[in-house]
Structure formats: C-alpha cells, structure tokens
Motif scaffolding. Structure first.
Motif, PDB file in Angstrom:
ATOM      1  N   SER A 163      -3.714  68.742  29.045  1.00 46.37           N
ATOM      2  CA  SER A 163      -5.775  69.773  29.562  1.00 46.37           C
ATOM      3  C   SER A 163      -6.263  68.935  29.410  1.00 46.37           C
ATOM      4  O   SER A 163      -7.405  69.190  29.150  1.00 46.37           O
ATOM      5  N   LEU A 164      -5.989  67.509  29.434  1.00 48.30           N
ATOM      6  CA  LEU A 164      -7.148  66.552  28.994  1.00 48.30           C
ATOM      7  C   LEU A 164      -7.891  66.832  30.756  1.00 48.30           C
ATOM      8  O   LEU A 164      -7.629  67.352  31.790  1.00 48.30           O
ATOM      9  N   SER A 165      -9.268  66.054  30.420  1.00 47.63           N
ATOM     10  CA  SER A 165      -9.631  66.513  31.314  1.00 47.63           C
ATOM     11  C   SER A 165     -10.678  64.679  31.256  1.00 47.63           C
ATOM     12  O   SER A 165     -11.182  63.851  30.675  1.00 47.63           O
ATOM     13  N   GLY A 166     -12.201  64.941  32.682  1.00 48.38           N
ATOM     14  CA  GLY A 166     -12.405  63.103  32.425  1.00 48.38           C
ATOM     15  C   GLY A 166     -11.870  62.405  33.162  1.00 48.38           C
ATOM     16  O   GLY A 166     -11.449  62.732  34.311  1.00 48.38           O
ATOM     17  N   ARG A 186       3.133  67.001  27.237  1.00 46.14           N
ATOM     18  CA  ARG A 186       3.840  68.766  27.110  1.00 46.14           C
ATOM     19  C   ARG A 186       3.183  69.281  25.767  1.00 46.14           C
ATOM     20  O   ARG A 186       3.826  70.293  24.578  1.00 46.14           O
ATOM     21  N   ASN A 187       2.022  69.167  25.769  1.00 47.81           N
ATOM     22  CA  ASN A 187       1.113  69.907  24.926  1.00 47.81           C
ATOM     23  C   ASN A 187      -0.284  69.946  25.072  1.00 47.81           C
ATOM     24  O   ASN A 187       0.077  70.646  26.351  1.00 47.81           O
ATOM     25  N   ASP A 188      -0.874  70.504  23.907  1.00 49.38           N
ATOM     26  CA  ASP A 188      -1.856  71.191  24.889  1.00 49.38           C
ATOM     27  C   ASP A 188      -3.341  70.958  24.241  1.00 49.38           C
ATOM     28  O   ASP A 188      -4.376  71.565  23.885  1.00 49.38           O
ATOM     29  N   LEU A 189      -3.243  69.194  24.294  1.00 51.23           N
ATOM     30  CA  LEU A 189      -4.128  68.828  23.891  1.00 51.23           C
ATOM     31  C   LEU A 189      -5.673  68.514  24.832  1.00 51.23           C
ATOM     32  O   LEU A 189      -4.876  69.029  26.840  1.00 51.23           O
ATOM     33  N   GLU A 190      -6.944  68.196  24.667  1.00 49.73           N
ATOM     34  CA  GLU A 190      -7.623  68.984  25.324  1.00 49.73           C
ATOM     35  C   GLU A 190      -8.687  67.505  25.836  1.00 49.73           C
ATOM     36  O   GLU A 190      -8.581  66.805  24.689  1.00 49.73           O
ATOM     37  N   GLY A 191      -9.952  67.631  26.088  1.00 46.19           N
ATOM     38  CA  GLY A 191     -10.993  66.575  25.820  1.00 46.19           C
ATOM     39  C   GLY A 191     -10.576  64.749  27.006  1.00 46.19           C
ATOM     40  O   GLY A 191      -9.061  64.639  27.567  1.00 46.19           O
ATOM     41  N   ALA A 192     -11.769  64.760  26.470  1.00 40.86           N
ATOM     42  CA  ALA A 192     -11.108  63.368  27.642  1.00 40.86           C
ATOM     43  C   ALA A 192     -10.196  62.146  26.484  1.00 40.86           C
ATOM     44  O   ALA A 192      -9.234  62.249  25.523  1.00 40.86           O
TER      45      ALA A 192
END
Length: 982
Positions: free
Chosen positions: A268-271, A242-248
C-alpha cells in the motif's frame, strides 16, 4: 608361535565380516531408517570396503566421507542423528524428499565440520532447532518448504559464520526478529511466505553490511520501509513484495548503489517514485505494482542504460525474463500497467534502448505515441490500452516487422492507420478498438499471415471488407462492430476455417450470407445484428457444431426460419426485427424464445404477439387434425400398454415381495416418482456400468422412462460403526444443491446393504474420455468448460457448505459428464465434513484417495483439509492439458505431476501439452497449466483456495481479461516452471 602364524588369517576373517569402515556403518544405519521407493540407495552395501562409491556420497582423498547429496529421490523417514557422527562430514543436501518428523537439537549437536545443510522441500515439523546456531563452521542453512512452526529462536542471532539463511515457505509465527541484524556474516536472508504475526521490518537489518539478498515477500509486514535499509551497500536483490507496507518509498533506497532488483509490488505504498532510484546505475529491474503510487515516472528511468525491466504492473511473468528481453543489457522491457501514473512519454523514447516489450496499459498517460519506439527494430509487443493517448499512429510502426502484439484500444487515437501496419507478417493480435480511427481496411492486410485476432470495434472505419481478408488462414476472431463498414461479406470469408468469432454488429453491411459457411466448423459466435443483410437464413448454420451465439436481428432476412437451427445449443439467439415468414419450427414454439422472433409480422407460431389471426386460425385447424391423430394413436398405445403393464406388474410384485421380506427403507432427498422395489428390480448384472473401491454401479431404466444410476455399496457386517457414519454422511450429502454436483435422489438401506440412487450421466466419466478408446475427442473449449464446472462444484463444497466438505477422492473418473458434456463432481464415498472446532484440519486413520492424486502431506501425515482436494484437482487439470493419465509406466516410476515438472525442466512446455489440441488455444492452455502447477505445489500453504482457482480459470480466457496471467510466483513457490505471459 601357532597364534602368530594364525594372526594373518584372523585379520582376513575380521576384514571380511566388517569390510565397510565406520563412516559407512553410520550411513547404513541412516539408510535403515528410510523408505527408498525409487531404489536411489540400492548400491549402499555392507560388503563394500568404502562408501565412497555409493550414490550421493563424496569422500576426501583419504577416503573420509565429506558430503552427502541425495536430492529429489522420494526418500521417506526421519533425519537420523548418526549422520552427525561422521567426523569430516561438511555437506548435507537431502532436498526435495519426504524427510519427516521433527529435527531435534540432539540430532545436530555433534556436527563439528558441517558447513552446508540443505533440507529444503521436505515434511519436517516442529520448532527450529536452537542448536543450529552453535555449529561453528555452518555457512549455508536452507530449510525452505517444510512445516517448521513457532518463532525464530533467539540463538539465531548468534551464528558465528552463517552466510545464507533460507526459511522460506514454512509455518513460522511471531514477528521477524531484530536480532538477525547481529549476524554480520549474512549475505542472504530469505524469510518469505511465512505466516508471521503482523509487524514491521526490523530497522536492525540495516546493520547487515555484507547482505546481498533480502527477501521478505509475503511475511505480513506492516508499517513503512525503514530508511536504515539504505545502508545495505552490498545489496543486489531487495524484495518486500506481497505485504501491507505503507507510506512513501524512502529516498534512502538510492543508497543501494549495487542493487540489481527491487521488488515492492502488492503493498500500500503511496506518493511518487523517488528520483534517486533512477540514478542507480546497476539497477536492472524494479517492480512497484499494485500500490498507490502517483505522479509521473522520473525522466532518468528512460535514460538508465542498464535497466532491463521496469515494472509497475498488476500481473507479471512467471519466473525470470525471456531471453528476448535481455539484449545488450539495456532497456528492453517496460511494463507499467494498472496504476495511476500520468504524463507523456518522451519523444526520443526507444532511440537508446532495444525495446522488445512496452506495456503502459490502464494508466492515465497522455500525449502522442513516440515515433522512436521501434528505432532498434526489435519491438515485439506494444500495449497501450485504457489510457488517454491521442493523435495518429506513427507511420514508423508500420515498418516494425518484429511486432507480434499491438493493443491500442480505448484511447483517443484518430486518423487513418498506417497502411503498412495492417500487413505486418508476425502480428497475431491487432487491437484498435474504442478509438476514433477512420479510413478503410486495405488489401495490404493479406500480408498479415500470422494474424489471429483482429479487433476494430467502436471506431469509424468505412468502406468494404477487402476480399484479401479471406487469405488469413490463422484468423479466429474478427470483431469490427460499431463502425461504418459497407458492402457485402466477401465470398472469400468461407476460406477462414479457423474462425471462432465474427462480430460485425452495427455497421451498414448488406447482401446475403455467402454460400459454403458449413466450413466454419469452429465458429462459436456469429453476430450480424443491426445491418442491412437480406436473403434467406442459410440452413447450413444448423450444422455448425460449436455455434452457441447467433444474432441476426435488425436486418432484412426473409423466408422461413430454417428447421436445422433446432440442432444448435444456443446461449444467445436473436432473429427479431427481420422479414421472416411462415411457421416457427416446433422446438422454438416456447415462451423462452419469444423475444428472439418479435418484429417479424409474417412469422407464425403458438406464441402471443406472433402472426395474424388468419394465420392463427389456419394453425388451429392444423392442430385439430393433429389432435384427432393423437387420439387414434393413443388407442393403440393403450392396448399395448395394458399388456406391458401386466407383465411389469408381475415382475415388480415379485421384487416387492422380496423387498418386504428384507424391509428395505428408502430415504429421499428430492421428490421421486419411483419406489425402492423398482430400484431393486433393476439390480441385474446386465445393467452394470461400473465398479470401484466403494461399490458397483448399475444403470436403471424406470417405468416412467427416467434413467438413474444406482450404486450398491460393498457391505462390511463386522463394522457396526460404518452404518452410523454412513447415515451421517448421507444426511450431509443429501442437502447438497448445486448444478455441478451429481444429484443424490435417495438412498435405500437394509441391515448392512446400502443403495445410493443418483442422476444418470450419459457421457460417463472424464477419465474414460481422456484416456479410453475415445481419447482425443475432447476439444480444448470442451476441456476448459469441464474444468470450470468441476472447479465450481468443488468450490461449493469447500466454501458454501456448512460445515465445509472435503471430497478426498477428486479424480477424472469421478467427474461425470451429462448429455451436453456439462461436468458434475460425483462419488462422495470417502468425503468428510470438516467441523469448525477442528480448525479445518482432520486426521484420518487411513489414506483415502487414488494413486497419482494424493497430496504429499496427506500421504505421510494423514492430515486432510481443503488443500488435499486442491492437489487432486490440479492433477485433473494436468490430465486435461496433457491428455495423459495420472500414473503410467512411461513416467519411469513417477506420477504425472513429477513427469510434467521434469519434462518442463528438460524439454520445455511443447512436450507437455497434448498434441491433439488445437494450437490456436496455446496461450489459454498455458494459463491453465500454470494454475495446475500452483494447485500441485508440494506445500499446502502455496495452493490457492478453490474459490481462487475458479477466479483464475475465469481470467484464463483471453476474451475475459486483458491481463490474464495472475500466477507470478509459481516459480518462486514451487520452482517448477518459467511460464509465458499471454
């Protein structure tokens, strides 16, 4: 000599006067500053020799007070600094009370022995005390669930021995500081659900080599997950959800060799999912749902021997895992729905693990369904909807007698469904819709004795509906539209007394509707459109009390339209394109129903496009005769009316004379057809229908036949400002226009007297129907509709009015019901408009509201905003679910909220739900119960907005959502209830 002889007597007298020791005196001073409504400290008495036998007090062998533990006793008042004067006091727990005010540094400085301090779930405000860091022996500090504000003080980086730090759910600001990484003794760091300034996860936290729990959920974190966290070798629980973290997801997390649970959802994690995570042998749960992950699932996860729950889904269970999914410490629950994951499942999936739940819905999976999913014979739920699975359903699933829910809808599956799958005894939901299945529905379906929902829409099933389907006593939904079914409806259909929905549209069914359909007392939807049914429409349809959707279009029904259908309250009604004839019943001779009857050449009615000219002429002659009769009747009515008018005129005239003396003024907010004098005439004690704190309510029948409700407010001549406030409130409330807010027609005023004229609600208040003589008369669908209506009304007040309006007295008796049990919010006697400059918070000089409905923070701080209404509405939802009043002697001094929470903890949900409600709605009732618990959270920040409540209530209906449970964190936020996913 005499003095020596008297000394024993003087000592005895001194001991009698001051019998309790010094520790006890400090405790008595602490108690003196508290309000103790439950009498939890009633045995704290000054004439005891020692406080060691007092409730909540523990002592050492030498009689020194070492611990105070008073939890959940509604104590109210400040934290007294004298507690820290007790020299050997090492343990203080005052959790779940109403300890308020600030916690100044001076209150805690003299606590040399304190090792454990728990003040969680209270009402403490102000900054965190810097002096806490200087307590040399402090190991456990829990300030969860208060209203502490400001930044975490720099001194918190200098705790000498602190092991557990929990500041969850406060109002802390600033960013999460890196200096917390300088407390090497920390084993648990919980900072979740604080409105921190958006900032990154401090890389310095990777230096906490002893850390076992890192919980940073809902902290406004941005940026990426620092690779340094992979150095936390002792970590067991890692939660940055429940945050706005991103990246792999960093591959360094594979270094968490002892981790049991990883929570990454709603970022918003990706990869792709790192392969290294599948090699952590201790891992039992991982949740990375609601991110942007792609690719396939690393194959190692399917072989991980100790994984209990692997989740990449959008909505989760409330609280922990059910016992049924933790068998043998192996993979038993896999939920991966609502992502973009792809690939196929390994053919051996399920051979090594006792699978209980498999939910891969709403992804891009392909290939066939593995035959070994139920190899261990424990599979209970199989949900694969909205994917691209292909091939046939494995024959082995037909032998899986533990199955309860099967959802395979919207895939590319084909072939015949295994015959044994139809008759599994424990399956209550079988969803095969939106595939290319073929074959017949076999008589073996009689074995599915627990089946409630049978959803076969959009396939190629053929043949007749088997007679055996009439033995399914629990069936309440049959959806088989868009297939190739033939034959007639079996006569055994009338045995299905629990049926609520029948949808057989677009098949090739024929014959007549069977006799005896009046047994379908619960039926709400009947759709037989697009078939070849014939015969007459049964008049018994008009006797079905809950039917609101009737579509018999595009068939070959003949005969007249039964007049009994006029009794139905229909949202969807279509009899078009049949062979109906004769005259329309009068109620349907309305332009709104025109489309419902088109395509019936011999059907006549006073609507364009119906019947022939001959029929119209015959009908015109009938109207001419009716017109003559009308004029004759009108003559008699006119004579009687003149006599009545003369009598009425004299009565109204006398009221008008009295009104002229008083000079009543009427302010209307809608176009009205009455005067203030007519209203005054109806203020007779025989017309009183209610009385409350703000005034008395009258039922007024006006000369035009209209009925209104008149509230006569209690007057206060000494309060000159009340009149101005009244006018201001009326000016605001008079502008409200919403279908779920009781309409205020007008107001009448003279000096201190005030009259409010509202629309009349014939079914009265919800409270009376729930708790009065008619208790139990409301079914669950009616209760749900009332909840939805009331929520939409309050949402309008909170979000669509400028400025927003806080009702301040939401309760069941202020939710009124119209003739069709539509709910409207009423009684704005204490409502307040929240001006924008006040930032949504308004302090009141007095507490407004009703016992059992008042939010905790409102009662003790007099701060009011929309969250106060949320709490009160949550109590109303609990009333709808439990059927119990907000306060009752049976609660043992508690209110409904505390009774529900206590009962859930000790006895389970079965002792909370109103036993009068039908068990077939159990899942839906549980969802609404969860919403109610979220609304009644002790912490205002944990309560959703009313707009969100409306959304959650909409999603609570099973037919309106596939993944209905959106209350994952009720247990984390409130600690109240381990819920059940629908």
């Amino acid at each position: 000599m005499r003095l020596l002889r008297a000394l024993p007597f003087l000592l005895f007298v001194f001991q009698t006067v001051a019998s309790v020791n010094q520790d006890g005196l400090f405790l008595l001073k602490f108690r003196a500053g508290l309000d103790d409504p439950l009498g939890a400290l009633s045995d704290w008495k000054a004439d005891d020799e020692t406080p060691c036998n007092w409730s909540g007090v523990s002592c050492s062998a030498a009689g020194e007070v070492t611990a105070i533990e008073i939890v959940g006793q509604d104590l109210q008042g400040p934290f007294h600094p004298l507690l820290c004067r007790i020299p050997n006091l090492s343990f203080i727990s005052l959790a779940r009370n109403f300890i308020n005010s600030t916690l100044p540094d001076a209150a805690l400085t003299p606590c040399p022995a304190l090792a454990h301090l728990d003040l969680s779930e209270n009402l403490l405000v102000g900054p965190l005390p810097s002096s806490l860091a200087y307590l040399p022996l402090l190991r456990h500090l829990d300030l969860t669930g208060n209203n502490f504000s400001g930044a975490i003080p720099p001194s918190f980086g200098r705790f000498p021995n602190l092991e557990n730090l929990s500041l969850v759910a406060n109002l802390l600001s600033g960013t999460i500081p890196g200096f917390l990484g300088r407390v090497p003794s920390l084993r648990q760091l919980n900072l979740s659900y604080n409105p921190f300034t958006p900032g990154p996860i401090p890389p310095e936290l990777g230096d906490l080599v002893s850390l076992r729990v890192l919980w940073l959920a809902g902290c406004n974190l941005i940026g990426s997950i620092p690779p340094s966290l992979g150095r936390l070798r002792s970590l067991l629980n890692f939660d940055v959800s429940r945050n706005d973290l991103e990246g792999a997801i960093p591959s360094s997390l594979a270094g968490l060799t002892r981790v049991v649970q990883i929570e990454l959802y709603k970022n918003s994690l990706s990869g792709e999912i790192p392969e290294g995570l599948s090699k952590i042998s201790s891992l039992r749960r991982i949740d990375a749902s609601m991110n942007r992950l792609e690719g396939t699932i690393p194959s190692g996860f399917f072989d991980l021997p100790l994984l209990e729950s692997f989740n990449f889904y959008e909505n989760r269970l409330i609280g922990g895992l059910p016992d049924s999914v933790t068998r043998a410490g192996k993979l038993s629950e896999i939920r991966l729905f609502s992502n973009r994951l792809n690939g196929s499942l390994p053919a051996e999936f399920g051979i090594k693990s006792p699978l209980a739940v498999v939910d891969l819905s709403d992804n891009l999976f392909t290939g066939e369904i593995p035959r070994s999913l139920c190899e261990q014979g424990l599979l209970e739920e199989l949900m694969l909807i909205d994917n691209n699975f292909s091939g046939a359903v494995p024959e082995a699933l037909g032998s899986c007698r533990s199955l309860q829910r099967v959802r395979l809808g919207n895939n590319l599956l084909s072939g015949e469904v295994p015959r044994s799958l139809w008759g599994l005894p424990h399956v209550y939901l079988l969803d095969l819709a939106g595939n290319k299945f073929s074959g017949r529905i076999p008589p073996a379906i009689a074995g599915a004795t627990n089946l409630s929902n049978l959803i076969l829409s959009g396939n190629e099933f053929s043949g007749e509906i088997p007679t055996e389907i009439g033995t399914l006593a629990s069936l309440y939904e049959l959806s088989a539209d868009g297939n190739r079914l033939t034959g007639s409806l079996p006569a055994s259909f009338i045995n299905l007394a629990e049926l609520q929905k029948i949808d057989l549209e677009r098949n090739s069914l024929s014959g007549e509707i069977p006799d005896g359909i009046q047994a379908w007392k619960r039926l709400t939807e009947l759709n037989l459109a697009g078939n070849a049914f014939s015969g007459e429409i049964p008049p018994e349809l008009g006797s079905l009390p809950l039917l609101n959707y009737l579509d018999l279009s595009n068939n070959s029904f003949k005969g007249r339209v039964p007049p009994e259908l006029q009794n139905l309250k229909l949202n969807k009604f279509n009899l078009s394109n049949n062979l109906l004839s004769g005259d329309l019943p009068p109620f349907f001779e309305n332009e709104a129903f025109k489309a419902s009857f088109l395509g019936n050449p011999s059907l006549c009615g006073d609507l364009p496009g119906l019947c022939s000219s001959k029929g119209s002429s015959r009908k015109s002659q009938g109207y001419l005769w009716l017109l003559r009769s009308f004029f004759i009747l009108a003559g008699f009515i006119l004579l009687a009316g003149l006599g009545w008018f003369y009598y009425r005129y004299k009565k109204i005239g006398s009221a008008k004379d009295e009104g002229d003396k008083c000079r009543w003024t009427l302010t209307s907010f809608h176009k009205v057809g009455f005067s203030e004098h007519e209203i005054l005439y109806c203020l007779d004690e025989d017309n009183v229908i209610g009385s409350g704190a703000s005034g008395k309510v009258y039922r007024a029948v006006l000369s035009n036949g209209e009925t209104v409700a008149v509230k006569k407010l209690w007057c206060n001549p000494q309060n000159s400002a009340a009149g101005d406030a009244f006018e201001a409130e009326i000016a605001t409330l008079g502008k409200i226009r919403h279908k779920n807010i009781v309409k205020l027609w007008c107001c009448c005023a003279y000096k201190e007297s005030r009259l409010l004229v509202y629309e009349y609600m014939p079914n009265g208040g919800l409270g009376e129907l729930l708790h009065g003589p008619k208790a139990g008369s409301l079914s669950w669908p009616m209760r749900y509709k009332i909840a939805m209506d009331a929520a939409e009304g309050l949402s309008y007040l909170h979000h669509d009015c400028v400025p927003p309006i806080v009702h301040r007295d939401v309760k069941s008796s202020n939710i009124l019901l119209d003739a069709e049990f539509g709910a409207k919010v009423a009684d704005f006697g204490v409502a307040k408009a929240i001006e924008p400059l006040e930032k949504g918070v308004k302090s009141m000089s007095i507490i407004a509201g009703s016992c059992g409905y008042i939010a905790p923070e409102y009662a003790y701080t007099l701060r009011v905003n929309e969250k106060s209404d949320l709490y009160s509405f949550g109590v109303v939802l609990l009333e709808l679910v439990t059927g119990k009043p907000p306060v009752d002697q049976d609660y043992g001094g508690k209110d409904l909220v505390r009774w529900v929470c206590g009962t859930l903890d000790t006895k389970g949900v079965g002792h909370v739900v109103d036993p009068k409600l039908d068990a077939c709605f159990y899942d839906e009732i549980l969802r609404v119960l969860n919403i109610a618990l979220l609304c009644t959270s002790n912490l205002p920040m944990n309560r959703p907005s009313m707009r969100m409540v409306v959304k959650m209530l909409v999603e609570a209906r099973p037919e309106q959502t596939r993944f209905a449970d959106s209350l994952k964190d009720v247990k984390h936020n409130t600690g109240l209830y381990d819920g059940v996913k629908p």
